[in-house]
Motif scaffolding. Structure first.
Motif, short mmCIF file in Angstrom:
data_model
loop_
_atom_site.label_atom_id
_atom_site.label_comp_id
_atom_site.label_asym_id
_atom_site.label_seq_id
_atom_site.Cartn_x
_atom_site.Cartn_y
_atom_site.Cartn_z
N UNK A 168 -16.09 4.52 -0.55
CA UNK A 168 -16.12 3.07 -0.52
C UNK A 168 -17.52 2.49 -0.52
N UNK A 169 -18.50 3.27 -0.95
CA UNK A 169 -19.85 2.72 -1.04
C UNK A 169 -19.85 1.65 -2.13
N UNK A 170 -20.01 0.38 -1.79
CA UNK A 170 -19.80 -0.67 -2.78
C UNK A 170 -21.03 -0.95 -3.62
N UNK A 171 -20.81 -1.29 -4.86
CA UNK A 171 -21.84 -1.95 -5.65
C UNK A 171 -21.65 -3.44 -5.40
N UNK A 172 -22.54 -4.27 -5.92
CA UNK A 172 -22.41 -5.70 -5.68
C UNK A 172 -21.09 -6.22 -6.23
N UNK A 173 -20.67 -5.71 -7.37
CA UNK A 173 -19.35 -5.99 -7.92
C UNK A 173 -19.11 -5.01 -9.06
N UNK A 174 -17.85 -4.75 -9.39
CA UNK A 174 -17.58 -3.83 -10.50
C UNK A 174 -18.22 -4.31 -11.79
N UNK A 175 -18.54 -3.37 -12.64
CA UNK A 175 -19.18 -3.71 -13.90
C UNK A 175 -18.25 -4.54 -14.77
N UNK A 176 -18.83 -5.46 -15.52
CA UNK A 176 -18.03 -6.38 -16.33
C UNK A 176 -17.28 -5.65 -17.43
N UNK A 177 -17.99 -4.79 -18.14
CA UNK A 177 -17.35 -3.99 -19.17
C UNK A 177 -17.14 -2.60 -18.59
N UNK A 178 -15.90 -2.23 -18.40
CA UNK A 178 -15.62 -1.07 -17.57
C UNK A 178 -15.37 0.17 -18.44
N UNK A 179 -16.45 0.68 -18.96
CA UNK A 179 -16.45 1.90 -19.75
C UNK A 179 -17.64 2.73 -19.28
N UNK A 180 -17.36 3.93 -18.79
CA UNK A 180 -18.38 4.76 -18.17
C UNK A 180 -18.54 6.06 -18.94
N UNK A 181 -19.79 6.47 -19.13
CA UNK A 181 -20.10 7.80 -19.65
C UNK A 181 -20.24 8.74 -18.47
N UNK A 182 -19.52 9.85 -18.48
CA UNK A 182 -19.60 10.87 -17.44
C UNK A 182 -20.23 12.12 -18.04
N UNK A 183 -21.21 12.67 -17.34
CA UNK A 183 -21.91 13.87 -17.82
C UNK A 183 -21.64 15.02 -16.86
N UNK A 184 -21.00 16.06 -17.36
CA UNK A 184 -20.86 17.33 -16.64
C UNK A 184 -20.63 18.40 -17.68
N UNK A 185 -21.64 19.22 -17.92
CA UNK A 185 -21.60 20.17 -19.03
C UNK A 185 -20.98 21.50 -18.63
N UNK A 186 -21.29 22.01 -17.47
CA UNK A 186 -20.83 23.33 -17.04
C UNK A 186 -20.92 23.37 -15.51
N UNK A 187 -20.49 24.41 -14.85
CA UNK A 187 -19.77 25.57 -15.35
C UNK A 187 -18.28 25.31 -15.23
N UNK A 188 -17.45 26.28 -15.62
CA UNK A 188 -16.02 26.04 -15.69
C UNK A 188 -15.45 25.57 -14.35
N UNK A 189 -15.84 26.22 -13.25
CA UNK A 189 -15.31 25.83 -11.95
C UNK A 189 -15.68 24.41 -11.58
N UNK A 190 -16.94 24.03 -11.81
CA UNK A 190 -17.38 22.67 -11.50
C UNK A 190 -16.67 21.64 -12.37
N UNK A 191 -16.46 21.99 -13.63
CA UNK A 191 -15.74 21.09 -14.54
C UNK A 191 -14.29 20.93 -14.08
N UNK A 192 -13.66 22.03 -13.65
CA UNK A 192 -12.27 21.96 -13.19
C UNK A 192 -12.15 21.14 -11.92
N UNK A 193 -13.10 21.26 -11.00
CA UNK A 193 -13.08 20.43 -9.78
C UNK A 193 -13.16 18.95 -10.15
N UNK A 194 -13.88 18.64 -11.21
CA UNK A 194 -14.05 17.26 -11.64
C UNK A 194 -12.76 16.65 -12.17
N UNK A 195 -11.86 17.45 -12.72
CA UNK A 195 -10.68 16.93 -13.41
C UNK A 195 -9.81 16.05 -12.52
N UNK A 196 -9.42 16.47 -11.31
CA UNK A 196 -8.63 15.57 -10.46
C UNK A 196 -9.38 14.31 -10.06
#
Length: 365
Positions: free
Chosen positions: A7-35
């Motif tokens: 719940x760490x807030x930003x001042x308000x949600x971004x107006x255009x709500x499209x985010x780039x997420x970067x996580x290249x490897x490894x398989x375990x870290x990528x799988x943890x990210x999925x949920x």
């Protein structure tokens, strides 16, 4: 894993709500990210995500709505500074205005810098490196549980104005069973995944002990109404002949050597339970809520890399009384002198007993 609110807030949600997420490897870290991404998009229906990752991980995210994967070629056209600049220019057409750097390495930092020149806001994961160093050092060790990686991922999105709640409902939906992959009729079998290998020796349970554990378990499970079917996971020139030998040793067994990654995910998702090291296969099973027994050597769940939503009773740990310096490593690479055989402190009978408990739970469902 208990219910956790970011719940760490930003001042308000971004107006255009499209985010780039970067996580290249490894398989375990990528799988943890999925949920985490699944929770993010469920709880913020106005949001869409472009995920920059290796092409081979794309099947993990195929069923998550409003998520598009963009493959990165770190050994090809995106190699080096010029390659990352080229990548940053091609990414601009995706239309995002914020970046969640869940990798936090030099490559992702440089990419974020290039994109910041066009005004893109970014937030980066806090990996807790100092805490992990304190957990794994032999002298003056601070032995306490650290934040789970999924929590660290969630905190990044909170910084961008998208707090999320993680609980077991955020696991991925199981892909449909396909007879050509999972077998025409497995209703008479209890299907157990076994991933007996790990990337580093510090996380590898001796194969002869694993065989003993499976033999003991098979005898203990003999009274069950269903027959046991093991599916062995692994690959590569070293592991392949060992997996084929395991299949000959245990009746009804099979392996995933000839399956595509997408097909392997289908099999894993429909296992009754999985037995694995601290490895990528454990995380693949857990992201589908498959009960997962993990065996820990020189690494430890306290570092924050336990499979998501798995209870502590599903972790079998090496003996810290005999080896008080454990854990000695976050990823299993560092094995100090005298700690080469820590996993031998996990008795095969203990592994078999834990497997039997999971079998009873699977039979009761």
């Amino acid at each position: 894993m208990s219910l956790t609110q970011f719940s760490e807030p930003a001042s308000r949600p971004l107006a255009e709500q499209h985010v780039l997420v970067i996580r290249l490897s490894a398989m375990g870290d990528v799988a943890i990210m999925a949920p985490v991404l699944n929770a993010l998009l469920k709880q913020h229906p106005q949001l869409s995500v472009t995920l920059l990752t290796l092409a081979k991980w794309a099947p993990i995210f195929a069923a998550i709505p409003r998520l598009k994967t963009v493959p990165v070629e770190t050994k090809g056209i995106h190699k080096g500074i010029i390659g990352l600049w080229r990548l940053s220019q091609s990414l601009k057409k995706e239309g995002f205005i914020a970046i969640a750097d869940l990798h936090g390495v030099l490559r992702s930092r440089l990419l974020c810098f290039f994109l910041s020149l066009s005004g893109h806001k970014s937030a980066r994961i806090d990996k807790g490196r100092a805490e992990k160093k304190a957990l794994t050092r032999l002298e003056n060790k601070i032995f306490k549980p650290l934040k789970h990686s999924s929590i660290r991922y969630g905190e990044v999105f909170a910084k961008l104005g998208f707090p999320i709640t993680l609980d077991p409902s955020t696991v991925l939906s199981k892909p449909p069973k396909k007879p050509e992959t999972t077998g025409a009729d497995q209703s008479n079998f209890t299907t157990i995944g076994v991933a007996p290998f790990a990337a580093h020796k510090g996380k590898q349970y001796p194969l002869d002990l694993m065989i003993q554990a499976l033999e003991i378990f098979s005898r203990l499970a003999g009274k069950d109404q269903k027959e046991i079917r093991f599916v062995f996971f692994g690959g590569g020139p070293v592991e392949t002949p060992k997996i084929k030998a395991l299949c000959k040793q245990f009746p009804h067994s099979s392996h995933g050597l000839s399956l595509s990654f997408e097909q392997e995910l289908q099999v894993i998702a429909h296992l009754d339970f999985m037995v694995a090291m601290d490895s990528g296969n454990a995380h693949l099973a857990a992201m589908y809520a498959v009960p997962t027994l993990t065996l820990w050597g020189n690494t430890h769940p306290y570092a924050g890399f336990a499979p998501v939503f798995q209870t502590e009773k599903n972790h079998l740990l090496s003996d810290r009384i005999t080896y008080p310096g454990l854990p000695t490593s976050v990823f299993g690479k560092e094995v100090p002198k005298g700690y080469e055989k820590v996993m031998e402190s996990i008795a095969p009978a203990a592994v078999a007993e834990k497997m039997s408990a999971l079998l009873r739970e699977a039979s009761a469902d």
